[in-house]
Write a protein that holds these residues in place. Structure first.
Motif, mmCIF file in Angstrom:
data_model
loop_
_atom_site.group_PDB
_atom_site.id
_atom_site.type_symbol
_atom_site.label_atom_id
_atom_site.label_comp_id
_atom_site.label_asym_id
_atom_site.label_seq_id
_atom_site.Cartn_x
_atom_site.Cartn_y
_atom_site.Cartn_z
ATOM 1 N N UNK A 160 34.282 -11.385 12.122
ATOM 2 C CA UNK A 160 33.095 -11.771 12.898
ATOM 3 C C UNK A 160 32.990 -13.291 13.027
ATOM 4 N N UNK A 161 33.243 -14.004 11.954
ATOM 5 C CA UNK A 161 33.138 -15.470 11.981
ATOM 6 C C UNK A 161 34.192 -16.076 12.904
ATOM 7 N N UNK A 162 35.434 -15.621 12.801
ATOM 8 C CA UNK A 162 36.496 -16.167 13.635
ATOM 9 C C UNK A 162 36.227 -15.896 15.112
ATOM 10 N N UNK A 163 35.778 -14.698 15.413
ATOM 11 C CA UNK A 163 35.488 -14.332 16.803
ATOM 12 C C UNK A 163 34.399 -15.227 17.380
ATOM 13 N N UNK A 164 33.328 -15.416 16.639
ATOM 14 C CA UNK A 164 32.240 -16.257 17.123
ATOM 15 C C UNK A 164 32.716 -17.683 17.353
ATOM 16 N N UNK A 165 33.521 -18.206 16.460
ATOM 17 C CA UNK A 165 34.032 -19.577 16.624
ATOM 18 C C UNK A 165 34.838 -19.709 17.904
ATOM 19 N N UNK A 166 35.702 -18.738 18.167
ATOM 20 C CA UNK A 166 36.533 -18.814 19.371
ATOM 21 C C UNK A 166 35.719 -18.696 20.651
ATOM 22 N N UNK A 167 34.780 -17.767 20.685
ATOM 23 C CA UNK A 167 33.975 -17.594 21.897
ATOM 24 C C UNK A 167 33.084 -18.807 22.120
#
Length: 502
Positions: A160-167
């Motif tokens: 979840x954290x990695x996805x949010x950072x990328x988006x």
């Protein structure tokens, strides 16, 4: 599997994902960059990105687990997931790109000239996205626990954290690069171990698995319910693909309708190649990992086989490679889902703030929506009881097939569709497809009622289509006045000089 190898594999994928996403940030400046990558993604790049986001935990881990548990009839899942792109190619891809929309709600408003239709479609985009995200997060937790011994919540939160950072960092530009890379990583992660595993199987003298008879009966059932379940799965997967928001949004990134069709053709080839591999893992699991069925851990068969069949450093390294591929599957699909949710919520947030003294840019709104929109599925994934990733994803397909599939097909090909008809179809089909799996989990009815609730697409999709057509016929006076011009825009190739603006 060695804990050290597993941690290194996950760390490398996480670092590569964040690094590629940061590279995409260099090219993300405008609203169009963040929402649709300025509609400049080539068919090769886009097809790889679609393959990356579409091949989720259900594909990488779930298909092999289902084949191990239930046999050859489970191949309807990958067949349906792939054939769905043929439906997209024929009915949706090019006209949808020509609509000029950013999201499905955008298309609904352009086509039907109704804010209310847009609002209903927005709610459904979020619902489908959340329903699809939950098994991705749960699968990430399962994988990290299996290979490293970490608590289940750690993998869920990490994805979840990695996805949010990328988006948040680069929007569609960033995740396009990330997802293209992750498709090829996933294919490589499955392909290389297969050669070693097949060689080991042929060398140890074990016979081919003797499949029980129920492997070849429809979903293991000898009565009519097996046939119903099979056809319902086919309907959900065939038609649900064209209604998945994170799939549809990628066609907005193509330069034109012709490029959208070329993208779809390449995707068919990429998916067909990939889905040959999980089947092999499932069959080998029948020989070497039958105990996983009794333990209820069939989703881990892909990760377990190298250690069981090869052992030593070779088995550990190949298991680490598969772990990297599995983790990439969670990240790529979750990124696409988060982007589709953020796009819809971000536009709504920006619109609500466009008042004197309260100006919020669309890019800032997208970033806020990405961070906020991920919290609900994250909490549900941490608190809900885990179910098979492939089966849970099918619920999302059934919901999309019962709502957005009728909206897109009728909106593109039938000028008689009206806003009241679209709303009735989306609400009716959506309620039926949404309530059915909830009743299955909470109540668990027996007999035919339980069968109809567990795989509802065979009756909820006709309800969605029927309501849209029936209510539209009763409200013919609500057909938009600009429908002829809109249909010209959808169906005329871009190189033809026609009036395309309303």
């Amino acid at each position: 599997m060695s804990t050290t190898y597993g941690i290194v594999a996950v760390a490398l994928v996480a670092v590569a994902t964040l690094g590629i996403g940061a590279f995409g940030l260099r090219f993300s400046r405008t609203t169009s960059d963040f929402y649709v990558a300025s509609r400049s993604v080539s068919p090769v790049w886009n097809s790889s990105a679609i393959g990356g986001e579409y091949l989720s935990a259900a594909s990488f881990l779930g298909v092999a687990g289902l084949v191990l548990a239930y046999g050859a009839d489970m191949l309807w899942y990958p067949i349906g997931w792939t054939t769905g792109y043929l439906m997209l190619l024929v009915f949706v891809a090019a006209p949808l790109r020509r609509s000029g929309a950013y999201t499905i709600p955008d298309f609904a408003q352009v086509r039907l000239q109704s804010v209310r239709v847009r609002e209903v479609a927005s709610v459904l985009v979020v619902a489908v996205g959340w329903l699809y995200l939950i098994p991705q997060f749960q699968g990430a937790g399962l994988t990290l626990r299996t290979v490293t011994g970490a608590p289940t919540w750690a993998g869920t939160v990490l994805v979840a954290v990695i996805v949010v950072i990328n988006v948040v960092s680069g929007g569609m530009r960033s995740i396009t690069f990330v997802q293209a890379f992750q498709y090829w990583l996933k294919l490589t992660a499955l392909l290389i171990p297969v050669f070693f595993l097949l060689h080991a199987w042929s060398s140890d003298g074990r016979p081919s698995p003797v499949a029980p008879q129920d492997w070849f009966t429809p979903l293991g059932r000898t009565d009519a319910t097996g046939l119903y379940l099979t056809y319902s799965v086919m309907i959900a997967t065939f038609l649900g693909t064209m209604g998945l928001p994170h799939v549809v949004v990628r066609f907005y990134t193509n330069p034109d309708g012709r490029a959208a069709r070329r993208t779809t053709l390449i995707v068919l080839a990429l998916l067909g190649t990939f889905y040959l591999l999980p089947t092999i893992y499932g069959v080998l699991g029948r020989i070497y990992a039958g105990d996983l069925l009794a333990a209820g851990h069939t989703d881990t068969v892909v990760l377990e086989l190298p250690s069981r069949m090869l052992g030593g450093s070779t088995g550990e390294l190949l298991a680490a490679l598969l772990t990297a591929g599995a983790f990439a599957a969670f990240l790529s699909t979750s990124s696409g889902l988060a982007m589709s949710i953020a796009g819809v919520l971000g536009q709504g947030l920006a619109r609500s703030e466009q008042r004197p003294g309260r100006r919020l840019s669309t890019i800032t709104a997208l970033r806020l929506a990405a961070a906020g929109g991920i919290l609900v599925p994250l909490v549900l994934a941490l608190s809900a009881e885990r179910i098979s990733v492939a089966n849970s994803v099918t619920f999302a397909f059934a919901l999309a097939a019962s709502t957005f599939c009728p909206l897109l097909v009728l909106g593109i090909w039938w000028r008689g569709l009206t806003a009241p008809g679209a709303i009735a179809g989306m609400i009716g089909g959506g309620l039926c497809a949404g309530i059915a799996p909830v009743l299955t989990i909470v109540w668990g009815p027996d007999g035919w009622l339980g069968v109809l609730m567990s795989q509802p697409a065979a009756w909820t999709v006709p309800i969605g289509f029927g309501l849209m057509i029936g209510v539209s016929l009763l409200t013919r006076d609500a057909v938009p006045g600009n429908v002829s011009r809109t249909m010209v825009r959808l169906h005329t190739p871009e190189h033809v000089d026609v009036e395309r603006q309303d």
